[in-house]
Design a protein around this motif. Structure first.
Motif, PDB file in Angstrom:
ATOM      1  N   ARG A 196      -7.644   7.886  -0.440  1.00 18.22           N
ATOM      2  CA  ARG A 196      -7.537   8.504   0.890  1.00 18.22           C
ATOM      3  C   ARG A 196      -6.249   9.304   1.026  1.00 18.22           C
ATOM      4  O   ARG A 196      -6.231  10.356   1.651  1.00 18.22           O
ATOM      5  CB  ARG A 196      -7.596   7.428   1.989  1.00 18.22           C
ATOM      6  N   ARG A 197      -5.176   8.809   0.437  1.00 14.53           N
ATOM      7  CA  ARG A 197      -3.903   9.537   0.494  1.00 14.53           C
ATOM      8  C   ARG A 197      -4.036  10.897  -0.188  1.00 14.53           C
ATOM      9  O   ARG A 197      -3.583  11.910   0.340  1.00 14.53           O
ATOM     10  CB  ARG A 197      -2.796   8.715  -0.167  1.00 14.53           C
ATOM     11  N   ALA A 198      -4.678  10.927  -1.335  1.00 18.76           N
ATOM     12  CA  ALA A 198      -4.896  12.198  -2.036  1.00 18.76           C
ATOM     13  C   ALA A 198      -5.741  13.135  -1.181  1.00 18.76           C
ATOM     14  O   ALA A 198      -5.469  14.335  -1.090  1.00 18.76           O
ATOM     15  CB  ALA A 198      -5.576  11.947  -3.380  1.00 18.76           C
ATOM     16  N   GLY A 199      -6.759  12.585  -0.544  1.00 13.27           N
ATOM     17  CA  GLY A 199      -7.604  13.393   0.328  1.00 13.27           C
ATOM     18  C   GLY A 199      -6.854  13.942   1.530  1.00 13.27           C
ATOM     19  O   GLY A 199      -7.082  15.081   1.947  1.00 13.27           O
ATOM     20  N   TYR A 200      -5.954  13.163   2.089  1.00 14.24           N
ATOM     21  CA  TYR A 200      -5.191  13.612   3.250  1.00 14.24           C
ATOM     22  C   TYR A 200      -4.347  14.835   2.921  1.00 14.24           C
ATOM     23  O   TYR A 200      -4.219  15.747   3.737  1.00 14.24           O
ATOM     24  CB  TYR A 200      -4.281  12.502   3.785  1.00 14.24           C
ATOM     25  N   TYR A 201      -3.740  14.857   1.739  1.00 18.72           N
ATOM     26  CA  TYR A 201      -2.940  16.022   1.346  1.00 18.72           C
ATOM     27  C   TYR A 201      -3.803  17.275   1.284  1.00 18.72           C
ATOM     28  O   TYR A 201      -3.412  18.344   1.746  1.00 18.72           O
ATOM     29  CB  TYR A 201      -2.255  15.790  -0.002  1.00 18.72           C
ATOM     30  N   VAL A 202      -4.985  17.140   0.724  1.00 20.94           N
ATOM     31  CA  VAL A 202      -5.900  18.275   0.621  1.00 20.94           C
ATOM     32  C   VAL A 202      -6.347  18.712   2.009  1.00 20.94           C
ATOM     33  O   VAL A 202      -6.378  19.903   2.331  1.00 20.94           O
ATOM     34  CB  VAL A 202      -7.105  17.916  -0.273  1.00 20.94           C
ATOM     35  N   ASN A 215     -14.025  33.776  13.738  1.00 19.51           N
ATOM     36  CA  ASN A 215     -14.317  32.342  13.789  1.00 19.51           C
ATOM     37  C   ASN A 215     -15.101  31.884  12.564  1.00 19.51           C
ATOM     38  O   ASN A 215     -14.963  30.733  12.135  1.00 19.51           O
ATOM     39  CB  ASN A 215     -15.108  32.002  15.051  1.00 19.51           C
ATOM     40  N   PHE A 216     -15.923  32.747  12.016  1.00 19.50           N
ATOM     41  CA  PHE A 216     -16.695  32.431  10.812  1.00 19.50           C
ATOM     42  C   PHE A 216     -15.777  31.923   9.709  1.00 19.50           C
ATOM     43  O   PHE A 216     -16.048  30.887   9.089  1.00 19.50           O
ATOM     44  CB  PHE A 216     -17.439  33.698  10.345  1.00 19.50           C
ATOM     45  N   TRP A 217     -14.696  32.647   9.450  1.00 20.11           N
ATOM     46  CA  TRP A 217     -13.784  32.273   8.365  1.00 20.11           C
ATOM     47  C   TRP A 217     -13.004  31.007   8.695  1.00 20.11           C
ATOM     48  O   TRP A 217     -12.776  30.162   7.829  1.00 20.11           O
ATOM     49  CB  TRP A 217     -12.836  33.419   8.032  1.00 20.11           C
ATOM     50  N   ILE A 218     -12.607  30.865   9.942  1.00 23.34           N
ATOM     51  CA  ILE A 218     -11.853  29.683  10.356  1.00 23.34           C
ATOM     52  C   ILE A 218     -12.717  28.426  10.244  1.00 23.34           C
ATOM     53  O   ILE A 218     -12.290  27.414   9.681  1.00 23.34           O
ATOM     54  CB  ILE A 218     -11.316  29.867  11.796  1.00 23.34           C
ATOM     55  N   ALA A 219     -13.939  28.504  10.760  1.00 28.88           N
ATOM     56  CA  ALA A 219     -14.848  27.353  10.703  1.00 28.88           C
ATOM     57  C   ALA A 219     -15.175  26.982   9.258  1.00 28.88           C
ATOM     58  O   ALA A 219     -15.193  25.795   8.898  1.00 28.88           O
ATOM     59  CB  ALA A 219     -16.129  27.656  11.472  1.00 28.88           C
ATOM     60  N   ASN A 220     -15.413  27.985   8.430  1.00 28.47           N
ATOM     61  CA  ASN A 220     -15.734  27.698   7.036  1.00 28.47           C
ATOM     62  C   ASN A 220     -14.531  27.172   6.264  1.00 28.47           C
ATOM     63  O   ASN A 220     -14.685  26.340   5.370  1.00 28.47           O
ATOM     64  CB  ASN A 220     -16.337  28.933   6.365  1.00 28.47           C
ATOM     65  N   ALA A 221     -13.336  27.613   6.628  1.00 28.24           N
ATOM     66  CA  ALA A 221     -12.132  27.064   6.004  1.00 28.24           C
ATOM     67  C   ALA A 221     -11.965  25.589   6.364  1.00 28.24           C
ATOM     68  O   ALA A 221     -11.615  24.763   5.509  1.00 28.24           O
ATOM     69  CB  ALA A 221     -10.900  27.863   6.424  1.00 28.24           C
ATOM     70  N   LEU A 222     -12.237  25.249   7.629  1.00 28.29           N
ATOM     71  CA  LEU A 222     -12.141  23.847   8.047  1.00 28.29           C
ATOM     72  C   LEU A 222     -13.206  22.998   7.356  1.00 28.29           C
ATOM     73  O   LEU A 222     -12.919  21.887   6.896  1.00 28.29           O
ATOM     74  CB  LEU A 222     -12.271  23.728   9.563  1.00 28.29           C
ATOM     75  N   TYR A 223     -14.428  23.523   7.289  1.00 29.40           N
ATOM     76  CA  TYR A 223     -15.495  22.781   6.607  1.00 29.40           C
ATOM     77  C   TYR A 223     -15.135  22.572   5.139  1.00 29.40           C
ATOM     78  O   TYR A 223     -15.282  21.466   4.599  1.00 29.40           O
ATOM     79  CB  TYR A 223     -16.829  23.515   6.751  1.00 29.40           C
ATOM     80  N   LEU A 224     -14.635  23.623   4.497  1.00 34.82           N
ATOM     81  CA  LEU A 224     -14.216  23.511   3.100  1.00 34.82           C
ATOM     82  C   LEU A 224     -13.096  22.482   2.941  1.00 34.82           C
ATOM     83  O   LEU A 224     -13.085  21.710   1.980  1.00 34.82           O
ATOM     84  CB  LEU A 224     -13.772  24.868   2.557  1.00 34.82           C
ATOM     85  N   ALA A 225     -12.181  22.445   3.896  1.00 35.62           N
ATOM     86  CA  ALA A 225     -11.092  21.463   3.834  1.00 35.62           C
ATOM     87  C   ALA A 225     -11.635  20.036   3.858  1.00 35.62           C
ATOM     88  O   ALA A 225     -11.184  19.178   3.096  1.00 35.62           O
ATOM     89  CB  ALA A 225     -10.122  21.676   4.998  1.00 35.62           C
ATOM     90  N   PHE A 226     -12.620  19.786   4.713  1.00 34.78           N
ATOM     91  CA  PHE A 226     -13.215  18.443   4.765  1.00 34.78           C
ATOM     92  C   PHE A 226     -13.986  18.116   3.488  1.00 34.78           C
ATOM     93  O   PHE A 226     -13.939  16.985   3.000  1.00 34.78           O
ATOM     94  CB  PHE A 226     -14.116  18.297   5.996  1.00 34.78           C
ATOM     95  N   VAL A 227     -14.672  19.112   2.938  1.00 36.01           N
ATOM     96  CA  VAL A 227     -15.403  18.892   1.680  1.00 36.01           C
ATOM     97  C   VAL A 227     -14.421  18.596   0.552  1.00 36.01           C
ATOM     98  O   VAL A 227     -14.620  17.655  -0.231  1.00 36.01           O
ATOM     99  CB  VAL A 227     -16.283  20.119   1.333  1.00 36.01           C
ATOM    100  N   LEU A 228     -13.357  19.381   0.458  1.00 31.35           N
ATOM    101  CA  LEU A 228     -12.362  19.153  -0.600  1.00 31.35           C
ATOM    102  C   LEU A 228     -11.640  17.824  -0.409  1.00 31.35           C
ATOM    103  O   LEU A 228     -11.268  17.171  -1.395  1.00 31.35           O
ATOM    104  CB  LEU A 228     -11.376  20.321  -0.650  1.00 31.35           C
ATOM    105  N   ASP A 229     -11.449  17.414   0.846  1.00 31.38           N
ATOM    106  CA  ASP A 229     -10.891  16.090   1.132  1.00 31.38           C
ATOM    107  C   ASP A 229     -11.790  15.007   0.544  1.00 31.38           C
ATOM    108  O   ASP A 229     -11.323  14.088  -0.141  1.00 31.38           O
ATOM    109  CB  ASP A 229     -10.738  15.909   2.634  1.00 31.38           C
ATOM    110  N   ALA A 230     -13.094  15.117   0.805  1.00 27.00           N
ATOM    111  CA  ALA A 230     -14.052  14.125   0.289  1.00 27.00           C
ATOM    112  C   ALA A 230     -14.044  14.111  -1.234  1.00 27.00           C
ATOM    113  O   ALA A 230     -14.052  13.038  -1.857  1.00 27.00           O
ATOM    114  CB  ALA A 230     -15.454  14.426   0.806  1.00 27.00           C
ATOM    115  N   LEU A 231     -14.014  15.288  -1.836  1.00 26.80           N
ATOM    116  CA  LEU A 231     -14.023  15.357  -3.303  1.00 26.80           C
ATOM    117  C   LEU A 231     -12.723  14.829  -3.905  1.00 26.80           C
ATOM    118  O   LEU A 231     -12.751  14.068  -4.875  1.00 26.80           O
ATOM    119  CB  LEU A 231     -14.281  16.796  -3.757  1.00 26.80           C
ATOM    120  N   ALA A 232     -11.599  15.227  -3.341  1.00 23.83           N
ATOM    121  CA  ALA A 232     -10.310  14.759  -3.865  1.00 23.83           C
ATOM    122  C   ALA A 232     -10.192  13.248  -3.738  1.00 23.83           C
ATOM    123  O   ALA A 232      -9.752  12.560  -4.676  1.00 23.83           O
ATOM    124  CB  ALA A 232      -9.155  15.448  -3.139  1.00 23.83           C
ATOM    125  N   SER A 233     -10.586  12.727  -2.600  1.00 23.39           N
ATOM    126  CA  SER A 233     -10.534  11.288  -2.379  1.00 23.39           C
ATOM    127  C   SER A 233     -11.433  10.546  -3.367  1.00 23.39           C
ATOM    128  O   SER A 233     -11.016   9.579  -4.009  1.00 23.39           O
ATOM    129  CB  SER A 233     -10.964  10.987  -0.940  1.00 23.39           C
TER     130      SER A 233
END
Length: 139
Positions: free
Chosen positions: A85-91, A109-127
């Motif tokens: 989870r700590r690794a995911g939090y950094y991402v 907004n398209f780019w902002i929303a997709n950047a946030l979605y990507l951040a959550f996906v990368l969080d899940a993957l990194a974790s």
């Protein structure tokens, strides 16, 4: 393989699979249309809902398949979970900063929303990947 490692694998596979379908579908439209014309909200909400549902069902199936392991957690599992989870939090934090930068630069907004979605996906993957590596190579 411990049940907690199975959970990490499920989380990683679902996050990668669902997000790949979403991004292929939505970002594939960027070349053909203006981003203001791309309907991304419903596909994004659908992807999030599908990911949640598939994760829940997959964890239930995994628990049914190995009922003796489902409730077993030890100190090592807790440490690995915290480490992942700590690794995911950094991402996730880096993704949040990227989304903030896009907002301050007044991107659509398209780019902002997709950047946030990507951040959550990368969080899940990194974790998940951090947890899997810790289970496989030691912690």
């Amino acid at each position: 393989m411990s049940f907690e490692e199975k959970r990490a694998w499920i989380y990683a596979v679902v996050a990668a699979g669902v997000s790949l379908v979403y991004f292929a579908t939505v970002l594939g439209q960027v070349r053909a249309a203006e981003v203001t014309e791309i309907a991304y909200v419903r596909p994004m909400l659908t992807a999030i809902g599908v990911a949640l549902a598939v994760n829940v069902v997959a964890h239930i199936v995994a628990g049914i398949a190995s009922p003796g392991e489902a409730d077993r957690k030890d100190e090592r599992d807790a440490d690995i979970h915290r480490h992942g989870r700590r690794a995911g939090y950094y991402v996730l934090a880096a993704g949040g900063v990227a989304a903030l930068a896009l907002t301050l630069a007044e991107y659509e907004n398209f780019w902002i929303a997709n950047a946030l979605y990507l951040a959550f996906v990368l969080d899940a993957l990194a974790s998940s990947i951090t947890k899997i590596v810790a289970y496989r190579r030691g912690f």
